[in-house]
Design a protein around this motif. Structure first.
Motif, mmCIF file in Angstrom:
data_model
loop_
_atom_site.group_PDB
_atom_site.id
_atom_site.type_symbol
_atom_site.label_atom_id
_atom_site.label_comp_id
_atom_site.label_asym_id
_atom_site.label_seq_id
_atom_site.Cartn_x
_atom_site.Cartn_y
_atom_site.Cartn_z
ATOM 1 N N PHE A 1 -59.972 9.193 4.584
ATOM 2 C CA PHE A 1 -59.293 9.580 3.354
ATOM 3 C C PHE A 1 -59.187 8.375 2.425
ATOM 4 O O PHE A 1 -58.787 7.285 2.858
ATOM 5 N N ALA A 2 -59.504 8.569 1.173
ATOM 6 C CA ALA A 2 -59.426 7.469 0.199
ATOM 7 C C ALA A 2 -58.784 7.947 -1.100
ATOM 8 O O ALA A 2 -58.900 9.125 -1.467
ATOM 9 N N LYS A 3 -58.141 7.030 -1.781
ATOM 10 C CA LYS A 3 -57.458 7.376 -3.023
ATOM 11 C C LYS A 3 -58.411 7.433 -4.208
ATOM 12 O O LYS A 3 -58.273 8.296 -5.084
ATOM 13 N N ASP A 4 -59.387 6.529 -4.261
ATOM 14 C CA ASP A 4 -60.104 6.302 -5.513
ATOM 15 C C ASP A 4 -61.605 6.552 -5.485
ATOM 16 O O ASP A 4 -62.241 6.544 -6.535
ATOM 17 N N LYS A 5 -62.202 6.731 -4.283
ATOM 18 C CA LYS A 5 -63.654 6.904 -4.264
ATOM 19 C C LYS A 5 -64.108 7.591 -2.991
ATOM 20 O O LYS A 5 -63.398 7.589 -1.974
ATOM 21 N N CYS A 6 -65.298 8.171 -3.061
ATOM 22 C CA CYS A 6 -65.919 8.738 -1.863
ATOM 23 C C CYS A 6 -66.340 7.628 -0.907
ATOM 24 O O CYS A 6 -66.833 6.580 -1.342
ATOM 25 N N ILE A 7 -66.160 7.867 0.364
ATOM 26 C CA ILE A 7 -66.733 7.004 1.399
ATOM 27 C C ILE A 7 -67.892 7.786 1.990
ATOM 28 O O ILE A 7 -67.693 8.743 2.744
ATOM 29 N N ASP A 8 -69.117 7.442 1.600
ATOM 30 C CA ASP A 8 -70.263 8.175 2.128
ATOM 31 C C ASP A 8 -71.318 7.281 2.768
ATOM 32 O O ASP A 8 -72.365 7.752 3.190
ATOM 33 N N GLU A 9 -71.028 5.983 2.866
ATOM 34 C CA GLU A 9 -71.871 5.076 3.640
ATOM 35 C C GLU A 9 -71.041 3.879 4.066
ATOM 36 O O GLU A 9 -69.965 3.615 3.518
ATOM 37 N N LEU A 10 -71.540 3.155 5.071
ATOM 38 C CA LEU A 10 -70.764 2.046 5.634
ATOM 39 C C LEU A 10 -70.347 1.026 4.585
ATOM 40 O O LEU A 10 -69.239 0.493 4.620
ATOM 41 N N ALA A 11 -71.222 0.772 3.631
ATOM 42 C CA ALA A 11 -70.919 -0.236 2.607
ATOM 43 C C ALA A 11 -69.675 0.120 1.812
ATOM 44 O O ALA A 11 -68.989 -0.771 1.274
ATOM 45 N N ASP A 12 -69.326 1.402 1.758
ATOM 46 C CA ASP A 12 -68.161 1.823 0.975
ATOM 47 C C ASP A 12 -66.843 1.394 1.600
ATOM 48 O O ASP A 12 -65.795 1.431 0.947
ATOM 49 N N ASP B 1 -63.960 -3.080 13.740
ATOM 50 C CA ASP B 1 -64.608 -4.398 13.720
ATOM 51 C C ASP B 1 -66.129 -4.255 13.740
ATOM 52 O O ASP B 1 -66.848 -5.002 13.057
ATOM 53 N N ALA B 2 -66.610 -3.277 14.532
ATOM 54 C CA ALA B 2 -68.066 -3.058 14.616
ATOM 55 C C ALA B 2 -68.632 -2.622 13.269
ATOM 56 O O ALA B 2 -69.815 -2.833 12.983
ATOM 57 N N TRP B 3 -67.784 -2.048 12.446
ATOM 58 C CA TRP B 3 -68.200 -1.646 11.102
ATOM 59 C C TRP B 3 -67.912 -2.720 10.059
ATOM 60 O O TRP B 3 -68.093 -2.507 8.861
ATOM 61 N N GLY B 4 -67.426 -3.886 10.532
ATOM 62 C CA GLY B 4 -67.177 -5.011 9.633
ATOM 63 C C GLY B 4 -65.937 -4.863 8.784
ATOM 64 O O GLY B 4 -65.867 -5.389 7.662
ATOM 65 N N VAL B 5 -64.919 -4.166 9.335
ATOM 66 C CA VAL B 5 -63.710 -3.876 8.561
ATOM 67 C C VAL B 5 -62.471 -4.337 9.321
ATOM 68 O O VAL B 5 -62.339 -4.083 10.521
ATOM 69 N N TYR C 1 -60.133 11.959 -1.949
ATOM 70 C CA TYR C 1 -61.488 11.980 -1.387
ATOM 71 C C TYR C 1 -61.414 12.031 0.136
ATOM 72 O O TYR C 1 -60.711 11.221 0.751
ATOM 73 N N ILE C 2 -62.129 12.957 0.714
ATOM 74 C CA ILE C 2 -62.140 13.130 2.165
ATOM 75 C C ILE C 2 -63.575 13.131 2.666
ATOM 76 O O ILE C 2 -64.429 13.839 2.128
ATOM 77 N N THR C 3 -63.820 12.305 3.682
ATOM 78 C CA THR C 3 -65.125 12.291 4.355
ATOM 79 C C THR C 3 -64.909 12.754 5.784
ATOM 80 O O THR C 3 -64.296 12.052 6.591
ATOM 81 N N GLU C 4 -65.371 13.951 6.102
ATOM 82 C CA GLU C 4 -65.226 14.453 7.461
ATOM 83 C C GLU C 4 -66.356 13.886 8.321
ATOM 84 O O GLU C 4 -67.527 14.004 7.989
ATOM 85 N N ALA C 5 -65.980 13.265 9.412
ATOM 86 C CA ALA C 5 -66.941 12.612 10.288
ATOM 87 C C ALA C 5 -66.674 13.059 11.728
ATOM 88 O O ALA C 5 -65.738 13.795 11.997
ATOM 89 N N THR C 6 -67.483 12.605 12.643
ATOM 90 C CA THR C 6 -67.303 13.004 14.048
ATOM 91 C C THR C 6 -67.250 11.779 14.959
ATOM 92 O O THR C 6 -67.677 11.835 16.104
ATOM 93 N N TYR C 7 -66.720 10.666 14.442
ATOM 94 C CA TYR C 7 -66.698 9.465 15.280
ATOM 95 C C TYR C 7 -65.566 9.480 16.289
ATOM 96 O O TYR C 7 -65.650 8.843 17.343
ATOM 97 N N LEU C 8 -64.501 10.222 16.004
ATOM 98 C CA LEU C 8 -63.364 10.190 16.920
ATOM 99 C C LEU C 8 -62.485 11.422 16.720
ATOM 100 O O LEU C 8 -62.007 11.668 15.622
ATOM 101 N N TRP D 1 -73.463 4.488 11.540
ATOM 102 C CA TRP D 1 -72.068 4.469 12.005
ATOM 103 C C TRP D 1 -72.031 4.590 13.531
ATOM 104 O O TRP D 1 -71.336 3.819 14.205
ATOM 105 N N GLN D 2 -72.783 5.552 14.062
ATOM 106 C CA GLN D 2 -72.768 5.784 15.502
ATOM 107 C C GLN D 2 -73.384 4.624 16.271
ATOM 108 O O GLN D 2 -72.830 4.183 17.288
ATOM 109 N N SER D 3 -74.506 4.102 15.788
ATOM 110 C CA SER D 3 -75.179 3.020 16.487
ATOM 111 C C SER D 3 -74.290 1.792 16.605
ATOM 112 O O SER D 3 -74.176 1.194 17.681
ATOM 113 N N ARG D 4 -73.633 1.434 15.519
ATOM 114 C CA ARG D 4 -72.766 0.249 15.558
ATOM 115 C C ARG D 4 -71.545 0.480 16.435
ATOM 116 O O ARG D 4 -71.150 -0.404 17.216
#
Length: 347
Positions: A164-175, A194-198, A238-245, A312-315
């Motif tokens: 979930f984000a306030k101001d922008k879509c998160i649609d790739e790791l760089a975001d 950490d594996a995603w550099g965050v 902005y909501i990005t539905e993912a399946t990481y967890l 995302w999954q590989s990292r």
């Protein structure tokens, strides 16, 4: 009316008055047992839906002899604090996300490994990790051994965690770069970020709404229904539905209290939890589309889609080897979980 009839009627009236004068006459009997069940969220959110359904089933199965007092809205403190209260017997039962019970029973961290599961059914469907069966029996044994007093008696989810984000879509790791992201204080989950550099902010769940509203953080993750039921849509757009967890909720009971019940009462508690598990799993499937529709149509929330899910999954899965030490049972328990998902057998 004859004299004898009047006497008989008078005796009957006197007996009725005597009965009505007895303590509790004319009112429902008091429960023999009252247990307290705590959870984090509003009564109409997934955690609350499970809790109140469980309470209703206990009342029905016990013919009102066992009552469940549901403590909604995190009134017993943070989830970690609530888990400790169950461990100590201050509260008899609770529904808590597995990562917040893992502080007391690290075998639960296996459910927090990113991309361990890829569907809700693998968690709460027939044969799922949290459905009553051989895997959950083994998990419950490990949790009891590690915590000393916590018994897993049920499990549920409200789907996978979304971003979930306030101001922008998160649609790739760089975001993710540059965002102030709130995440639970769990070492396995921290390693995933950490594996995603965050780097993340370990803010307590009870303080998250205020942190988002005040700009202390501008993103976090949780299942999508939380945004609707707890009013986060006022700030999250902005909501990005993912399946990481997935959100893997475990229903825990203080084992000393549970074993102190007679067999019939204990059977009621366990049967009610099993029924609630199944009913809740069906409810989650039903309401998912309704929640998304309400957020989009009524609150102007934009749903985003990952462009690079494989990255995302590989990292994230690449961090598993360094996480084995944080999981009770280590690599062996992780491998056993993977094997169960593949074969349906616990080895």
């Amino acid at each position: 009316m004859t004299f004898r009839t009047r006497i008989t009627a008078g005796v009957a009236l006197a007996l009725c008055l005597a009965v009505l004068a007895l303590p509790g006459a004319g009112t429902a009997a008091e429960p023999r047992i009252t247990l307290r069940y705590a959870h984090c969220c509003p009564a109409d959110q997934a955690f609350g839906i499970y809790a109140h359904d469980f309470a209703d089933r206990v009342a029905t199965l016990s013919n009102g002899e066992i009552a469940v007092e549901v403590l909604d809205g995190g009134v017993m403190g943070s989830e970690q604090a609530t888990a400790q209260k169950v461990q100590l017997g201050v509260v008899q039962m609770a529904g808590i996300t597995s990562n917040n019970v893992a502080q007391l029973a690290p075998s639960l961290n296996v459910l927090v490994l990113p991309y361990m599961t890829s569907s809700v059914d693998q968690l709460t469907g027939e044969g799922g990790l949290l459905r009553a069966g051989p895997y959950r029996d083994e998990l419950a044994k490990r949790v009891l051994d590690e915590s000393g007093s916590l018994k897993v008696v049920g499990g549920y989810t409200n789907s996978f965690r979304s971003l979930f984000a306030k101001d922008k879509c998160i649609d790739e790791l760089a975001d993710l770069q540059g965002l102030k992201i709130r995440a639970p204080k769990n070492p396995v989950m921290t390693a995933m970020w950490d594996a995603w550099g965050v780097s993340t902010y370990p803010i307590a769940w009870s303080e998250t709404y205020g942190a988002v509203a005040q700009g202390v953080v501008d993103a976090f993750d949780s299942p999508t229904d939380v945004i609707l039921k707890m009013g986060f849509y006022e700030h999250i757009k902005y909501i990005t539905e993912a399946t990481y967890l997935p959100m893997a909720g475990v229903v825990i009971a203080n084992n000393d209290w549970l074993e102190g019940l007679d067999e019939a009462d204990r059977t009621v508690i366990l049967k009610a939890a099993d029924e609630a598990d199944k009913a809740h799993a069906a409810w989650v499937k039903k309401v998912g589309a309704e929640v998304r529709g309400a957020l989009k149509d009524d609150h102007g929330v934009t749903f985003c889609e990952l462009k690079d899910p494989e990255e995302w999954q590989s990292r994230a899965r690449g961090a598993w080897p360094e996480l084995y030490k944080l999981v009770g049972g280590g690599k062996d328990w992780v491998d056993a979980t993977v094997t169960y998902l593949e074969t349906g057998e616990v080895k």
